[in-house]
Design a protein around this motif. Structure first.
Motif, PDB file in Angstrom:
ATOM      1  N   GLU A  12       0.841  -1.208   0.000  1.00 31.23           N
ATOM      2  CA  GLU A  12       0.000   0.000   0.000  1.00 31.23           C
ATOM      3  C   GLU A  12       0.870   1.251   0.000  1.00 31.23           C
ATOM      4  O   GLU A  12       0.593   2.211  -0.729  1.00 31.23           O
ATOM      5  N   ALA A  13       1.910   1.248   0.815  1.00 36.88           N
ATOM      6  CA  ALA A  13       2.804   2.407   0.914  1.00 36.88           C
ATOM      7  C   ALA A  13       3.506   2.661  -0.412  1.00 36.88           C
ATOM      8  O   ALA A  13       3.633   3.807  -0.851  1.00 36.88           O
ATOM      9  N   GLU A  14       3.944   1.606  -1.057  1.00 33.78           N
ATOM     10  CA  GLU A  14       4.616   1.749  -2.351  1.00 33.78           C
ATOM     11  C   GLU A  14       3.653   2.322  -3.395  1.00 33.78           C
ATOM     12  O   GLU A  14       4.017   3.207  -4.177  1.00 33.78           O
ATOM     13  N   SER A  15       2.414   1.865  -3.380  1.00 31.81           N
ATOM     14  CA  SER A  15       1.405   2.362  -4.315  1.00 31.81           C
ATOM     15  C   SER A  15       1.130   3.848  -4.093  1.00 31.81           C
ATOM     16  O   SER A  15       1.054   4.630  -5.052  1.00 31.81           O
ATOM     17  N   ILE A  16       0.992   4.264  -2.835  1.00 35.68           N
ATOM     18  CA  ILE A  16       0.753   5.677  -2.529  1.00 35.68           C
ATOM     19  C   ILE A  16       1.971   6.514  -2.900  1.00 35.68           C
ATOM     20  O   ILE A  16       1.847   7.608  -3.459  1.00 35.68           O
TER      21      ILE A  16
END
Length: 99
Positions: free
Chosen positions: A50-54
């Motif tokens: 999720e962090a990488e996507s954001i």
């Protein structure tokens, strides 16, 4: 002796929910992608994926949505991001907007 009391409500009672605020991280040319991922995982409790996507959203769209919170929590998240960035020598910024 009994006392009988009638209550009359002149208006319908409605529950008012607190306003919500979106917290965004803003893009800059200096903050490392790894640092942004660390911030998202630490303060916003995102998984690595999720962090990488954001983080990629921030990079491509100039800002990325981190979460939606009540005003006090959103203000705290923004301050946490800015403080950690300053402490680590990065210009990373976060903002909040009313939903």
């Amino acid at each position: 002796m009994s006392i009988h009391t009638d209550y009359e409500l002149s208006e319908e009672v409605r529950t008012k929910y607190p306003k919500k605020y979106k917290v965004f991280i803003l893009n800059d040319d200096y903050t490392s992608m790894d640092f942004v991922i660390d911030v998202l995982m630490s303060f916003f409790h995102k998984s690595y994926a999720e962090a990488e996507s954001i983080m990629l959203e921030v990079h491509k769209q100039e800002r990325g949505l981190c979460g939606i919170y009540t005003k006090e929590i959103a203000e705290t998240k923004v301050m946490q991001v800015i403080k950690k960035a300053q402490d680590n020598g990065f210009p990373l910024k976060a903002t909040m907007e009313e939903e």
